[in-house]
Scaffold this motif. Structure first.
Motif, PDB file in Angstrom:
ATOM      1  N   LEU A  26     -10.788   4.913  -4.476  1.00 52.89           N
ATOM      2  CA  LEU A  26      -9.534   4.796  -3.705  1.00 52.89           C
ATOM      3  C   LEU A  26      -9.135   3.337  -3.530  1.00 52.89           C
ATOM      4  O   LEU A  26      -7.950   3.009  -3.557  1.00 52.89           O
ATOM      5  CB  LEU A  26      -9.673   5.464  -2.332  1.00 52.89           C
ATOM      6  CG  LEU A  26      -9.785   6.990  -2.309  1.00 52.89           C
ATOM      7  CD1 LEU A  26     -10.018   7.474  -0.881  1.00 52.89           C
ATOM      8  CD2 LEU A  26      -8.525   7.651  -2.894  1.00 52.89           C
ATOM      9  N   ALA A  30      -5.557   1.769  -4.945  1.00 52.80           N
ATOM     10  CA  ALA A  30      -4.512   1.391  -3.980  1.00 52.80           C
ATOM     11  C   ALA A  30      -3.637   0.265  -4.532  1.00 52.80           C
ATOM     12  O   ALA A  30      -4.135  -0.737  -5.029  1.00 52.80           O
ATOM     13  CB  ALA A  30      -5.153   0.976  -2.656  1.00 52.80           C
ATOM     14  N   SER A  31      -2.326   0.469  -4.423  1.00 54.17           N
ATOM     15  CA  SER A  31      -1.375  -0.420  -5.094  1.00 54.17           C
ATOM     16  C   SER A  31      -0.075  -0.527  -4.303  1.00 54.17           C
ATOM     17  O   SER A  31       0.344   0.448  -3.693  1.00 54.17           O
ATOM     18  CB  SER A  31      -1.111   0.154  -6.484  1.00 54.17           C
ATOM     19  OG  SER A  31       0.026  -0.429  -7.057  1.00 54.17           O
ATOM     20  N   LYS A  33      -1.897  -4.096  -4.525  1.00 56.30           N
ATOM     21  CA  LYS A  33      -2.944  -4.775  -3.755  1.00 56.30           C
ATOM     22  C   LYS A  33      -2.979  -6.220  -4.246  1.00 56.30           C
ATOM     23  O   LYS A  33      -3.679  -6.534  -5.204  1.00 56.30           O
ATOM     24  CB  LYS A  33      -4.273  -4.076  -3.962  1.00 56.30           C
ATOM     25  CG  LYS A  33      -5.208  -4.128  -2.783  1.00 56.30           C
ATOM     26  CD  LYS A  33      -6.319  -3.094  -2.888  1.00 56.30           C
ATOM     27  CE  LYS A  33      -7.100  -3.169  -4.139  1.00 56.30           C
ATOM     28  NZ  LYS A  33      -6.764  -2.669  -5.370  1.00 56.30           N
ATOM     29  N   ASP A  38      -5.578  -3.107  -9.679  1.00 55.50           N
ATOM     30  CA  ASP A  38      -5.222  -1.842  -9.054  1.00 55.50           C
ATOM     31  C   ASP A  38      -4.696  -0.903 -10.148  1.00 55.50           C
ATOM     32  O   ASP A  38      -4.786  -1.230 -11.330  1.00 55.50           O
ATOM     33  CB  ASP A  38      -4.239  -2.034  -7.884  1.00 55.50           C
ATOM     34  CG  ASP A  38      -2.878  -2.562  -8.310  1.00 55.50           C
ATOM     35  OD1 ASP A  38      -2.482  -2.373  -9.481  1.00 55.50           O
ATOM     36  OD2 ASP A  38      -2.190  -3.163  -7.454  1.00 55.50           O
ATOM     37  N   ARG A  39      -4.164   0.238  -9.742  1.00 60.47           N
ATOM     38  CA  ARG A  39      -3.760   1.231 -10.745  1.00 60.47           C
ATOM     39  C   ARG A  39      -2.724   0.665 -11.722  1.00 60.47           C
ATOM     40  O   ARG A  39      -2.589   1.172 -12.827  1.00 60.47           O
ATOM     41  CB  ARG A  39      -3.234   2.499 -10.074  1.00 60.47           C
ATOM     42  CG  ARG A  39      -1.935   2.315  -9.314  1.00 60.47           C
ATOM     43  CD  ARG A  39      -1.461   3.622  -8.709  1.00 60.47           C
ATOM     44  NE  ARG A  39      -2.220   3.950  -7.500  1.00 60.47           N
ATOM     45  CZ  ARG A  39      -1.980   5.012  -6.746  1.00 60.47           C
ATOM     46  NH1 ARG A  39      -1.042   5.873  -7.087  1.00 60.47           N
ATOM     47  NH2 ARG A  39      -2.697   5.242  -5.666  1.00 60.47           N
ATOM     48  N   THR A 207       0.626   7.307   4.080  1.00 66.92           N
ATOM     49  CA  THR A 207      -0.230   7.829   3.012  1.00 66.92           C
ATOM     50  C   THR A 207      -1.509   7.003   2.959  1.00 66.92           C
ATOM     51  O   THR A 207      -1.558   5.865   3.421  1.00 66.92           O
ATOM     52  CB  THR A 207       0.449   7.724   1.630  1.00 66.92           C
ATOM     53  OG1 THR A 207       0.580   6.339   1.286  1.00 66.92           O
ATOM     54  CG2 THR A 207       1.810   8.397   1.623  1.00 66.92           C
ATOM     55  N   ASN A 209      -2.806   5.631   0.393  1.00 65.04           N
ATOM     56  CA  ASN A 209      -2.551   4.412  -0.400  1.00 65.04           C
ATOM     57  C   ASN A 209      -1.968   3.311   0.474  1.00 65.04           C
ATOM     58  O   ASN A 209      -2.449   2.178   0.467  1.00 65.04           O
ATOM     59  CB  ASN A 209      -1.590   4.717  -1.544  1.00 65.04           C
ATOM     60  CG  ASN A 209      -1.290   3.476  -2.378  1.00 65.04           C
ATOM     61  OD1 ASN A 209      -2.100   3.055  -3.206  1.00 65.04           O
ATOM     62  ND2 ASN A 209      -0.137   2.860  -2.141  1.00 65.04           N
ATOM     63  N   ASP A 210      -0.954   3.648   1.239  1.00 61.89           N
ATOM     64  CA  ASP A 210      -0.301   2.639   2.070  1.00 61.89           C
ATOM     65  C   ASP A 210      -1.223   2.149   3.186  1.00 61.89           C
ATOM     66  O   ASP A 210      -1.216   0.961   3.534  1.00 61.89           O
ATOM     67  CB  ASP A 210       1.007   3.193   2.650  1.00 61.89           C
ATOM     68  CG  ASP A 210       2.055   3.403   1.558  1.00 61.89           C
ATOM     69  OD1 ASP A 210       1.743   3.148   0.369  1.00 61.89           O
ATOM     70  OD2 ASP A 210       3.188   3.806   1.880  1.00 61.89           O
TER      71      ASP A 210
ATOM     72  N   ARG B  39      -1.317   8.156 -12.372  1.00 62.43           N
ATOM     73  CA  ARG B  39      -1.471   7.075 -11.397  1.00 62.43           C
ATOM     74  C   ARG B  39      -0.143   6.663 -10.767  1.00 62.43           C
ATOM     75  O   ARG B  39      -0.131   6.093  -9.677  1.00 62.43           O
ATOM     76  CB  ARG B  39      -2.142   5.849 -12.050  1.00 62.43           C
ATOM     77  CG  ARG B  39      -1.302   5.182 -13.118  1.00 62.43           C
ATOM     78  CD  ARG B  39      -2.002   3.971 -13.706  1.00 62.43           C
ATOM     79  NE  ARG B  39      -3.046   4.380 -14.650  1.00 62.43           N
ATOM     80  CZ  ARG B  39      -3.819   3.519 -15.319  1.00 62.43           C
ATOM     81  NH1 ARG B  39      -3.689   2.222 -15.119  1.00 62.43           N
ATOM     82  NH2 ARG B  39      -4.717   3.961 -16.176  1.00 62.43           N
ATOM     83  N   GLU B  49      -4.303  10.862  -5.414  1.00 67.73           N
ATOM     84  CA  GLU B  49      -5.531  10.752  -4.613  1.00 67.73           C
ATOM     85  C   GLU B  49      -6.208  12.110  -4.429  1.00 67.73           C
ATOM     86  O   GLU B  49      -7.439  12.181  -4.354  1.00 67.73           O
ATOM     87  CB  GLU B  49      -5.232  10.134  -3.236  1.00 67.73           C
ATOM     88  CG  GLU B  49      -4.974   8.631  -3.257  1.00 67.73           C
ATOM     89  CD  GLU B  49      -3.540   8.252  -3.607  1.00 67.73           C
ATOM     90  OE1 GLU B  49      -2.721   9.175  -3.884  1.00 67.73           O
ATOM     91  OE2 GLU B  49      -3.219   7.052  -3.605  1.00 67.73           O
TER      92      GLU B  49
END
Lengths: 296, 296
Positions: A26, A30-31, A33, A38-39, A207, A209-210, B39, B49
């Protein structure tokens, strides 16, 4: 009462190891970043996929770390970090992906698996742990400059550790002022636990990610990244933190500052400045948050 | 000689389970993968995720499937698929992420872990496997329409399976004409093995991400996706495959067709058309390729 005992259910080694895998996955996903893989961002030699394979490949070492141990039993922190670095390099060809993260999460896995305090685990390390930790450097191809007292280029540094009986915890004490991970070792993983709280708090309203990206920016704004400091000097690391502070100031969510975050990201990537130590703290924090019930 | 015995080293259950985790993670990460979660694309209720957490969370079931079994021992395919669906739903709140993938990789894990042919594993399934497979539907919240003979809405379908002694392999035979995964079961996993070869071949000259995306487009171009067919009818699935064929025709790498791939992706997402069965085949293919030595 140590913070780690706050668990939703009796942890088992397999559950803890999966939380560690998922924390690493994770975090790298996460993006955006800023500055880090990141992804959507690879480094030239180390890609998103290298991080994914490393996180997944190290499972058996993570599980072994989380096996219950009796109090007073030698925990093997150094050997486990060494084994994790080795296993990571068997699964991907991108070099060092998670060395700092292993140095954080392996003591946490041992502590949680045995229901002990993480401070006890790191304080009880031996000079054998220090030797194993040094041996892991060459595998992970870690470029660090954190313990000048034991210059890594000197072939006799391992001998000197053995002769002096220097414990891994002692080495971390020497590095605590200029290395975020070593600092965690000597301060009872304070930033890691704080990071876990921040992620869980933010994940309640945004989320995952955020929540990770916002926590990353906040941690970076609060403390200059020592990975940047090692590569570019103190001044640069302070400047990056000041910029992170500007980026997040006045914001309550990621959407409202996305433009600023992207700009910051692009600048750091252009300058090849990556806040790697902050990313390691995020992995530690995510791991603790997942063990404590953070839901995906 | 069965294809599966081509292994780089003696596989152990933990190694095979990690290859399965990594296959699921690399597949969902690969981007742009037209119409599917990747992604950079979430569905409204199922995000990137969720797929990552599902892949990581199911480790113990994957490892269990890969434990060596004696010849003739009941392999428990149905119970393992059921357990995987259950474990996946414990780790994420996005609903069905990997049901089709589990139906493919669990027989493969059993076969590889016991050094047997996957066709033998699926042919030897029992009506107990069929019952377990049906029970897994409700957990995974799978919307399928693949076995009209055993209408899933009928509360007595499990009883009817038991009375008739219908094996899971028999159910797959009934679905083979209109379900890509069932078709794999009755054809010795031909497309999965072919997919593994394609990925390894392409990965020799392009990044692993691009190798996965190009293989996905090629497989989709060759065979209409039955997940699309179930949702939108045969005509739509054929049209999507024709479009995939147009997108890849004349190309030798992903860069030269990136614009066309993005356009195709956007169109499928807008129409909510996702080639989910093809993604499952890619997971199966990636798993086989990783076990056979595909390097990240």
């Amino acid at each position: 009462m140590d913070k780690e005992v706050e668990l939703p259910e009796t942890p088992n080694p397999g559950h803890l190891a999966r939380c560690a895998q998922l924390a690493m996955v994770l975090e790298v996903a996460a993006s955006p970043k800023p500055g880090n893989v990141d992804r959507d961002h690879d480094y030239p030699d180390t890609t998103f996929e290298h991080f994914l394979a490393s996180a997944i490949g190290t499972y058996p070492v993570l599980e072994k770390a989380a096996m219950p141990q009796g109090v007073g039993v030698y925990s093997g922190v150094g050997a486990l970090i060494h084994a994790a670095a080795k296993e990571s390099s068997r699964w991907q060809r991108g070099g060092n992906t998670h060395f700092g993260a292993f140095t954080l999460i392996i003591p946490l896995l041992i502590a949680m698996g045995s229901n002990r305090a993480v401070s006890e685990i790191v304080e009880k390390t031996t000079s054998e742990d220090a030797v194993e930790f040094y041996r892991a450097f060459s595998i992970a191809d870690v470029r660090i400059d954190s313990v000048p007292e034991f210059d890594l280029d000197e072939s006799n540094s391992i001998e000197r550790i053995q002769e002096a009986g220097t414990r891994l915890f002692d080495l971390m004490k020497l590095s605590a002022g200029h290395d975020l991970i070593a600092n965690e070792w000597v301060t009872g993983f304070t930033r890691t636990f704080r990071c876990a709280d921040l992620i869980r708090e933010k994940a309640a309203t945004m989320t995952i990610n955020d929540a990770i990206v916002c926590t990353f920016l906040q941690m970076l704004a609060e403390t200059p990244d020592t990975f940047i400091q090692t590569k570019f000097g103190r001044e640069k690391s302070v400047e990056v933190s000041e910029r992170a502070f500007e980026v997040i100031s006045g914001s309550r969510d990621l959407d409202s500052i996305k433009h600023r975050v992207h700009e910051f990201d692009e600048r750091l990537i252009r300058e090849k400045v990556n806040p790697g130590s902050t990313a390691d703290i995020i992995i530690g924090g995510l791991f603790v948050a997942l063990v404590r019930g953070l839901e995906v």
